[in-house]
Design a protein around this motif. Sequence first.
Motif, mmCIF file in Angstrom:
data_model
loop_
_atom_site.group_PDB
_atom_site.id
_atom_site.type_symbol
_atom_site.label_atom_id
_atom_site.label_comp_id
_atom_site.label_asym_id
_atom_site.label_seq_id
_atom_site.Cartn_x
_atom_site.Cartn_y
_atom_site.Cartn_z
ATOM 1 N N SER A 171 -5.247 -31.813 -38.193
ATOM 2 C CA SER A 171 -5.804 -31.906 -39.535
ATOM 3 C C SER A 171 -4.796 -32.550 -40.481
ATOM 4 C CB SER A 171 -6.184 -30.527 -40.072
ATOM 5 O OG SER A 171 -6.813 -30.632 -41.333
ATOM 6 N N ILE A 172 -5.294 -33.084 -41.603
ATOM 7 C CA ILE A 172 -4.487 -33.515 -42.741
ATOM 8 C C ILE A 172 -5.033 -32.793 -43.964
ATOM 9 C CG2 ILE A 172 -3.809 -35.445 -44.219
ATOM 10 C CD1 ILE A 172 -3.950 -37.256 -41.815
ATOM 11 N N ILE A 173 -4.139 -32.092 -44.705
ATOM 12 C CA ILE A 173 -4.583 -31.127 -45.711
ATOM 13 C C ILE A 173 -3.868 -31.389 -47.038
ATOM 14 C CG2 ILE A 173 -4.768 -28.678 -46.275
ATOM 15 C CD1 ILE A 173 -4.446 -28.174 -43.215
ATOM 16 N N PRO A 174 -4.594 -31.702 -48.108
ATOM 17 C CA PRO A 174 -3.976 -31.807 -49.434
ATOM 18 C C PRO A 174 -3.945 -30.443 -50.131
ATOM 19 C CG PRO A 174 -6.243 -32.522 -49.559
ATOM 20 C CD PRO A 174 -5.991 -32.133 -48.110
ATOM 21 N N THR A 175 -2.926 -30.215 -50.958
ATOM 22 C CA THR A 175 -2.809 -28.963 -51.707
ATOM 23 C C THR A 175 -2.359 -29.254 -53.134
ATOM 24 O OG1 THR A 175 -0.517 -28.611 -50.999
ATOM 25 C CG2 THR A 175 -2.251 -27.610 -49.665
ATOM 26 N N LEU A 176 -2.715 -28.372 -54.034
ATOM 27 C CA LEU A 176 -2.314 -28.469 -55.438
ATOM 28 C C LEU A 176 -1.951 -27.077 -55.933
ATOM 29 C CD1 LEU A 176 -2.135 -30.006 -58.195
ATOM 30 C CD2 LEU A 176 -4.547 -29.403 -58.528
ATOM 31 N N ARG A 177 -0.794 -26.974 -56.601
ATOM 32 C CA ARG A 177 -0.388 -25.680 -57.153
ATOM 33 C C ARG A 177 0.178 -25.886 -58.560
ATOM 34 N NH1 ARG A 177 2.643 -20.778 -53.893
ATOM 35 N NH2 ARG A 177 2.232 -19.145 -55.455
ATOM 36 N N TYR A 178 -0.271 -25.044 -59.478
ATOM 37 C CA TYR A 178 0.163 -25.100 -60.881
ATOM 38 C C TYR A 178 0.637 -23.724 -61.305
ATOM 39 C CZ TYR A 178 -0.101 -25.276 -65.979
ATOM 40 O OH TYR A 178 0.203 -25.188 -67.311
ATOM 41 N N ARG A 179 1.827 -23.698 -61.960
ATOM 42 C CA ARG A 179 2.361 -22.427 -62.456
ATOM 43 C C ARG A 179 2.911 -22.618 -63.862
ATOM 44 N NH1 ARG A 179 5.684 -19.982 -57.290
ATOM 45 N NH2 ARG A 179 6.396 -22.125 -57.080
ATOM 46 N N LYS A 180 2.620 -21.640 -64.728
ATOM 47 C CA LYS A 180 3.117 -21.677 -66.092
ATOM 48 C C LYS A 180 3.154 -20.277 -66.668
ATOM 49 C CE LYS A 180 4.363 -23.277 -70.119
ATOM 50 N NZ LYS A 180 5.760 -23.770 -70.317
ATOM 51 N N ALA A 181 4.270 -19.943 -67.338
ATOM 52 C CA ALA A 181 4.396 -18.673 -68.057
ATOM 53 C C ALA A 181 4.364 -18.966 -69.547
ATOM 54 C CB ALA A 181 5.690 -17.968 -67.675
ATOM 55 N N PHE A 182 3.413 -18.356 -70.231
ATOM 56 C CA PHE A 182 3.302 -18.506 -71.668
ATOM 57 C C PHE A 182 3.981 -17.304 -72.336
ATOM 58 C CE2 PHE A 182 -0.046 -20.985 -69.786
ATOM 59 C CZ PHE A 182 0.031 -22.179 -70.494
ATOM 60 N N ASP A 183 3.521 -16.931 -73.519
ATOM 61 C CA ASP A 183 4.160 -15.849 -74.260
ATOM 62 C C ASP A 183 4.170 -14.563 -73.444
ATOM 63 O OD1 ASP A 183 5.221 -14.217 -76.137
ATOM 64 O OD2 ASP A 183 3.481 -14.182 -77.444
ATOM 65 N N LYS A 184 2.995 -14.034 -73.184
ATOM 66 C CA LYS A 184 2.894 -12.839 -72.356
ATOM 67 C C LYS A 184 2.054 -13.066 -71.112
ATOM 68 C CE LYS A 184 3.555 -9.329 -75.935
ATOM 69 N NZ LYS A 184 3.025 -8.075 -76.514
ATOM 70 N N LEU A 185 1.476 -14.232 -71.026
ATOM 71 C CA LEU A 185 0.572 -14.544 -69.927
ATOM 72 C C LEU A 185 1.198 -15.590 -69.016
ATOM 73 C CD1 LEU A 185 -2.342 -14.346 -68.680
ATOM 74 C CD2 LEU A 185 -2.905 -16.315 -70.139
ATOM 75 N N SER A 186 1.054 -15.384 -67.712
ATOM 76 C CA SER A 186 1.472 -16.396 -66.740
ATOM 77 C C SER A 186 0.305 -16.675 -65.801
ATOM 78 C CB SER A 186 2.692 -15.938 -65.942
ATOM 79 O OG SER A 186 2.398 -14.807 -65.153
ATOM 80 N N ILE A 187 0.226 -17.930 -65.349
ATOM 81 C CA ILE A 187 -0.868 -18.345 -64.478
ATOM 82 C C ILE A 187 -0.294 -19.038 -63.255
ATOM 83 C CG2 ILE A 187 -1.141 -20.508 -65.789
ATOM 84 C CD1 ILE A 187 -4.104 -20.458 -64.969
ATOM 85 N N ASP A 188 -0.924 -18.785 -62.126
ATOM 86 C CA ASP A 188 -0.546 -19.413 -60.858
ATOM 87 C C ASP A 188 -1.851 -19.787 -60.150
ATOM 88 O OD1 ASP A 188 0.329 -20.154 -58.341
ATOM 89 O OD2 ASP A 188 1.685 -18.454 -58.088
ATOM 90 N N GLN A 189 -2.128 -21.090 -60.074
ATOM 91 C CA GLN A 189 -3.375 -21.568 -59.499
ATOM 92 C C GLN A 189 -3.095 -22.451 -58.288
ATOM 93 O OE1 GLN A 189 -6.795 -21.066 -60.419
ATOM 94 N NE2 GLN A 189 -7.046 -22.062 -58.432
ATOM 95 N N PHE A 190 -3.815 -22.172 -57.200
ATOM 96 C CA PHE A 190 -3.676 -22.955 -55.965
ATOM 97 C C PHE A 190 -5.045 -23.418 -55.515
ATOM 98 C CE2 PHE A 190 -3.842 -23.237 -51.343
ATOM 99 C CZ PHE A 190 -2.770 -24.070 -51.062
ATOM 100 N N LEU A 191 -5.145 -24.693 -55.095
ATOM 101 C CA LEU A 191 -6.386 -25.263 -54.587
ATOM 102 C C LEU A 191 -6.099 -26.083 -53.342
ATOM 103 C CD1 LEU A 191 -7.974 -26.574 -57.922
ATOM 104 C CD2 LEU A 191 -8.784 -24.621 -56.590
ATOM 105 N N THR A 192 -6.995 -26.021 -52.383
ATOM 106 C CA THR A 192 -6.864 -26.860 -51.200
ATOM 107 C C THR A 192 -8.226 -27.055 -50.555
ATOM 108 O OG1 THR A 192 -5.742 -27.178 -49.073
ATOM 109 C CG2 THR A 192 -6.441 -24.953 -49.601
ATOM 110 N N THR A 193 -8.368 -28.165 -49.875
ATOM 111 C CA THR A 193 -9.533 -28.402 -49.033
ATOM 112 C C THR A 193 -9.034 -28.994 -47.723
ATOM 113 O OG1 THR A 193 -11.671 -29.506 -48.848
ATOM 114 C CG2 THR A 193 -9.933 -30.704 -49.990
ATOM 115 N N SER A 194 -9.654 -28.596 -46.638
ATOM 116 C CA SER A 194 -9.185 -29.062 -45.336
ATOM 117 C C SER A 194 -10.328 -29.066 -44.334
ATOM 118 C CB SER A 194 -8.041 -28.175 -44.808
ATOM 119 O OG SER A 194 -8.496 -26.847 -44.596
ATOM 120 N N THR A 195 -10.236 -29.983 -43.388
ATOM 121 C CA THR A 195 -11.132 -30.003 -42.241
ATOM 122 C C THR A 195 -10.274 -30.029 -40.986
ATOM 123 O OG1 THR A 195 -12.896 -31.155 -43.428
ATOM 124 C CG2 THR A 195 -12.950 -31.245 -41.025
#
Length: 795
Positions: free
Chosen positions: A362-386
């Motif tokens: 397989s060949i698999i792309p991935t995307l990850r985003y991370r950010k900490a704001f004042d009191k909130l932090s976010i961590d998002q991951f996305l991928t699609t694969s066959t």
Amino acid sequence: MYKRMSKGMLFLSAFLISLNVWSQSESWTLTGTVKDSKGSSLPGATISLTEFKKYTTANGEGRFEFAAIPKGTYHIQVTHLGYKTLIQIVRPRNQSIVDFNLTLQEDASQLSEVQVVGKTETQQAKLQPIKAEVINTKAVQEQPATLVELMNRSAGIRIRQTGGLGSDAGLMMNGFQGRAIKNFKDGIPMDYLGAGYNIALVPVNMLERVEVYKGVLPTGLGADALGGAVNLITKKSLYRYAEASYEIGSFNTHRLSLNALYTDTTLKFFVGADAFLNRSDNNYDVTVNVTDRETATQRPATVRLFHNRFTNYYAELYGGITNTRWADELRIGVTGFDIDRQNQYGATMSQPFGASVSRQYSIIPTLRYRKAFDKLSIDQFLTTSTIRVTQTDTAKGTYDWYGNFIPSPSRTGEAIVRGTLSSLDFTYFTSRTNLAWSVNDRHKLELNVVSANMSRLGRDPLGVTFRDSGRDVLTVKANYYKAVAALGLTSDLANERMVNNLIVKFYHYDTQAIDADYYGTEEPRAASTNRWGVAEALKFSLTPSSFVRASAEFATRLPEQDEMFGDGNFNRSNFALLPERSTNVNLGFRTEKFERYSLEVNTFYRVTKDMILRVPVDFLFSQNQNVTSVRGLGVESDVTVFLWKWLRANGNFTYQDFRLFNTGNRIAEGSRLRNTPYFFANLGLSGTRSHILSSRDKLHLYYYYMFVREYYLDYIPKAQEPTGFLGLWGRAQFDAPNIIPNQALHTIGFTYNPINTRFAIGLQVKNLLNTPVYDNFRIQNAGRSLHLKLNYILQ
């Protein structure tokens, strides 16, 4: 699916922009410089804020910066290869910008397995309310050891393999096994990687550490696990580096790993690559039953495996940006892998194959985003694969264990009469979202949502067809959707002496497919389930160096796609699988004294309904089936003693007693859970000495002993078990191949650094006494083997 992904990306982008616009009031900026004791800057030092799990690296002048940090009291940790870890408390007052210098002291023995300095991330993971067994792979990366071997040396953990390098590896831990224990890579469920990246293949050089959670999972690993999880933490702490290792061993085994990372001087851009190769003929000796052609009787014989080669390639290229106003990290990656496997046997060693092969790639792309704001932090991951899985079985005959081919005009294949030329596409779309909200200095809320859309579509011109239409069963698409949400509250109480985690979970899955193994009409089968779960974990510090912790959980584990659909090879489908449910309780105590000793004792109790267990069927195949009711308890203990500053001894043992109940069968009632070791133990001795042949060299010697008490491939009546105390000695009251005998393995080796820690030579002898080793389904593993490893770090 791609439309859904595009919509998801659009929604994520809009959400992030809105968060960025949100005012970051009540925050401050932390800046500083990292230097050594002589006042020289240390580029590449890793600086992390423990409470936020944020990290950065020092630039070419040793400078670093954390922006938009909520006001409060925090611990800042600084690490650098060759220096002692520094942990400092930060208490800003009314400043908006805080700037200070951090000085690291040299530590030439930092990579030694004996030396542990400060509370590193590895040690911090051990001290959480949720029980975690932490394997420091960095400390043993110079050894020619596999990750499976390292995990088997830990208390409460057994990895069972169905053969040599590259064979299926099933994890058993504290009464749970198989997919009840989830695998993660940097906190992301690894299902989307198929068989390309797992504990049996990943070289230890690729990892910073391995976190093994027992019983309850942290909120951030919000998955439908019953028995815990394995989280593989990849290397990412250095500023710029390149590392290469090469291992050669018995049975024509070759293992190569390459790691590289480049970060620009502004620390705004990074690019890296990880790659590894595994290859082995796996042509070791085994004892099997062979058929005498003249008398047609079977007798045991020692033969050499002849069709068991395994080759695996894996590479990941990644890059991104860090430390911007709108992103702490935005990382884009592309992963590719290819697995070629010769199939010497099926689920058991009852029949040999000589031509059957399988492949997965397989060949698999991935995307990850991370950010900490004042009191909130976010961590998002996305991928699609066959992931494409192929199976070829067209031998038109069979083989014996000596490699002789016996043609058979009535057969198309050797594994099954009709043969196979199957090609299956397993498609995944996975999203993992983690949101953390710091309510105040003592409380933090965390929400973790994992959703996965999966499908299977394929063809097999030699496969089964529907009776009425003659249509290939595999050409009908099978769909599977799963979502798991976890909401957790972490609280520091009693002046930080008590830490409590409360987690609530929601589980959902639905599936629609036609059974490819037990075909009938073209009417699809459908199943859907919604469940709730709750978990509680509490840690109370008795002294600064000792604590007790307890946890309890009521959890559900949903059947996985490959458990229901089959894997396209030797694991059959089972659409009648039910979710397994468990109530588990854990209690533990830990104490330690720096560079003197550490002691940990844990107990656990489990009641599991509809446990999903993989068992052999039809001699050659396996299938996941439900076991109605299993109950048991266990205890494990781990102790480490520093005999001298340069010499360390450690040992651990695990005893677990899991049995069937409410079976309605007088013979089976109270039987031990099949194919499950109930007692195993480890001993180890390691020492490091410097200045052996020169003023700059270092020698590390080690010895490991592992013992596994005999256990049973199938259920046996309780009256036929050994009569010794807890079954720990004596023999079972019968003599049959169903017994997997006692096993005692010895391993010795050394690593040598002739000049500095950047170059190392490692030599290891595994299974020194050439003891017969039996594992999952009584499949025999390799005997004595010799391994040489070269490791070089360009920093």
